[in-house]
Design a protein around this motif. Structure first.
Motif, PDB file in Angstrom:
ATOM      1  N   SER A 100      15.600  13.438  36.440  1.00 41.60           N
ATOM      2  CA  SER A 100      14.167  13.207  36.224  1.00 41.60           C
ATOM      3  C   SER A 100      13.653  14.027  35.049  1.00 41.60           C
ATOM      4  N   LEU A 101      14.122  15.268  34.950  1.00 42.76           N
ATOM      5  CA  LEU A 101      13.714  16.120  33.826  1.00 42.76           C
ATOM      6  C   LEU A 101      14.199  15.544  32.497  1.00 42.76           C
ATOM      7  N   LEU A 102      15.424  15.048  32.471  1.00 42.19           N
ATOM      8  CA  LEU A 102      15.970  14.481  31.237  1.00 42.19           C
ATOM      9  C   LEU A 102      15.239  13.203  30.835  1.00 42.19           C
ATOM     10  N   ILE A 103      14.910  12.371  31.811  1.00 45.32           N
ATOM     11  CA  ILE A 103      14.165  11.140  31.512  1.00 45.32           C
ATOM     12  C   ILE A 103      12.794  11.481  30.943  1.00 45.32           C
ATOM     13  N   ALA A 104      12.127  12.458  31.551  1.00 45.83           N
ATOM     14  CA  ALA A 104      10.814  12.873  31.042  1.00 45.83           C
ATOM     15  C   ALA A 104      10.936  13.462  29.637  1.00 45.83           C
ATOM     16  N   THR A 105      11.981  14.269  29.413  1.00 45.82           N
ATOM     17  CA  THR A 105      12.198  14.855  28.091  1.00 45.82           C
ATOM     18  C   THR A 105      12.462  13.776  27.055  1.00 45.82           C
ATOM     19  N   LEU A 106      13.324  12.822  27.407  1.00 49.32           N
ATOM     20  CA  LEU A 106      13.641  11.728  26.491  1.00 49.32           C
ATOM     21  C   LEU A 106      12.390  10.909  26.173  1.00 49.32           C
ATOM     22  N   ALA A 107      11.579  10.641  27.186  1.00 50.01           N
ATOM     23  CA  ALA A 107      10.352   9.862  26.963  1.00 50.01           C
ATOM     24  C   ALA A 107       9.400  10.596  26.013  1.00 50.01           C
TER      25      ALA A 107
END
Length: 432
Positions: free
Chosen positions: A233-240
């Motif tokens: 979830s953290l990586l998806i938010a960072t990527l977004a």
């Protein structure tokens, strides 16, 4: 004043020579450069040590933290298992898949350093599953595929790397030239993206032959653990947030740093102090700071401008021979790489563009675009910080990176530059 200029030029030449020959560790060369320039008072500290305050430095450091967390919780191995079934059929297929993945990610993620931080732990886990041991030629090739694919091929996508953005800003402020996404992509993607990607795959397979072991279909994957879900979830938010930086205006470096801090927080994070110390490659961070500091020093001292004007006088620019002039412009951008590295080339080349256009007879937009091929083709790894970071994360020796740099550069100048000139003519950027 003249003596100080010659001293600065000698220091720059010595630093570059030591990085190129790898006679001393790269971090030690950077520290020696800092020490010599500071003791001799060749530049103010804010210029000399500007690399440590740059966005690139902090994105490198946060990338190491994110990569370590991805490996620790098992996400890297999970993604690698999925990729392995599709890529491990043969060595060219595996290398080509990694190069394609690094290029495709550039369309949705603007930061070279961020893409390397995301891809490298996954690709290293993929190498492990394919039986490519640490230090083997195959593992080296996959690490280089990430670094070179990320930096060199992304130059064909306008917002995908720093030198492109520097060039866009300089061209707009100096000449009022506005570059658009699709025309830029059409001009550079066929040769600098697709063809160069194929050349990169061929060079990797020939210079670093390997035999990955066959990988059978894995058993049904276990459900994601709590830590995997949280980190995912953290990586998806960072990527977004990385992908939407043009909307919110926050640099990808500070987004990455915030994500790294969350990974390190007690109880809610994923890494402790010992894991942080083991996961962050301080040598590479200092090397990157040294590269950025050297580029800032060259620009501040005026050495870059002097070098550009001197090269302008000796270049074989002739309106009657546009093909030779085009090649000379690419060569100029490549030569400037030695002094200011890729990020600094557009800042020096672009102000000279009108003079270069007048001397060569080529249109100003074509002259501006010719530099892209030059700064996207480093002759030595230190000229592109993302390649240095990838080599550090993949534990690749300097000599292996130099071999690939020189092989790619030779093929680019002998084959791809003439093809690129023909493509420029076909699209109407250069008159027939």
């Amino acid at each position: 004043m003249m003596e100080e200029a010659w001293t600065g030029a000698a220091l720059v030449a010595l630093t570059i020579g030591l990085w190129a020959t790898a006679r001393l560790p790269e971090y030690l060369v950077a520290l020696l450069f800092f020490a010599a320039a500071a003791i001799l008072r060749l530049a103010p500290p804010d210029i000399l040590f500007s690399g440590f305050s740059s966005a690139a430095f902090w994105l490198v450091l946060s990338g190491f933290v994110l990569g370590t967390a991805i490996r620790k919780v098992g996400l890297a191995d999970r993604i690698a298992r999925t990729l392995a079934i599709h890529l491990a059929g043969s060595w060219p297929r595996l290398v080509g898949g990694v190069v394609l993945l690094s290029y495709a990610l550039a369309f949705v993620m603007p930061s070279n350093m961020g893409r390397i931080a995301l891809l490298m732990p996954i690709v290293m886990a993929l190498a492990e599953r394919a039986g490519l041991a640490e230090g083997s030629r195959g593992r080296i090739a996959l690490a280089l595929a990430v670094g070179f694919g990320t930096f060199q091929l992304s130059a064909s996508i306008l917002p995908a790397n720093v030198p492109n953005l520097v060039m866009v800003g300089a061209a707009e402020s100096a000449f009022g030239v506005h570059l658009s996404y699709l025309p830029y992509l059409l001009l550079h993607a066929p040769v600098l993206g697709v063809l160069k990607g194929l050349v990169l795959v061929a060079c990797l397979c020939l210079l670093f032959p390997a035999r990955p072991r066959p990988i059978e279909a894995p058993p049904p994957a276990e459900a994601l653990s709590r830590d995997e879900k949280r980190l995912g979830s953290l990586l998806i938010a960072t990527l977004a947030l990385w992908m939407s930086d043009a909307v919110h205006g926050v640099s990808p470096a500070w987004i990455g740093l915030a994500a790294a801090c969350l990974c390190l927080l007690p109880r809610i994070g994923f890494l402790n102090g010992e894991e942080f110390a083991a996961g962050v490659n301080v040598r590479t961070c200092i090397h990157v700071a040294g590269i950025l500091g050297l580029a800032a020093f060259v620009s501040h001292s005026g050495l870059g401008t002097v070098m550009g004007e001197w090269l302008l006088r000796i270049l074989p620019l002739d309106p009657a021979r546009p093909g030779n002039s085009f090649g000379a412009l690419v060569g100029l951008a490549s030569a400037l790489n030695f002094a200011v590295t890729a990020n600094g080339v557009p800042a020096l080349f672009t102000p000279l563009a009108q003079s270069l256009a007048d001397a060569s007879g080529l249109p100003l937009p074509a002259v501006l675009m010719a530099q892209v091929i030059g700064y996207a083709t480093p002759l030595l790894p230190y000229q592109a910080a993302p390649i240095v970071v990838a080599m550090g994360m993949g534990q690749v020796a300097a000599r292996d990176g130099i071999r690939l740099c020189l092989a790619l550069a030779a093929i680019t100048f002998l084959l791809l530059v003439p093809l690129d000139h023909g493509w420029f003519v076909l699209l109407g950027w250069i008159p027939r």
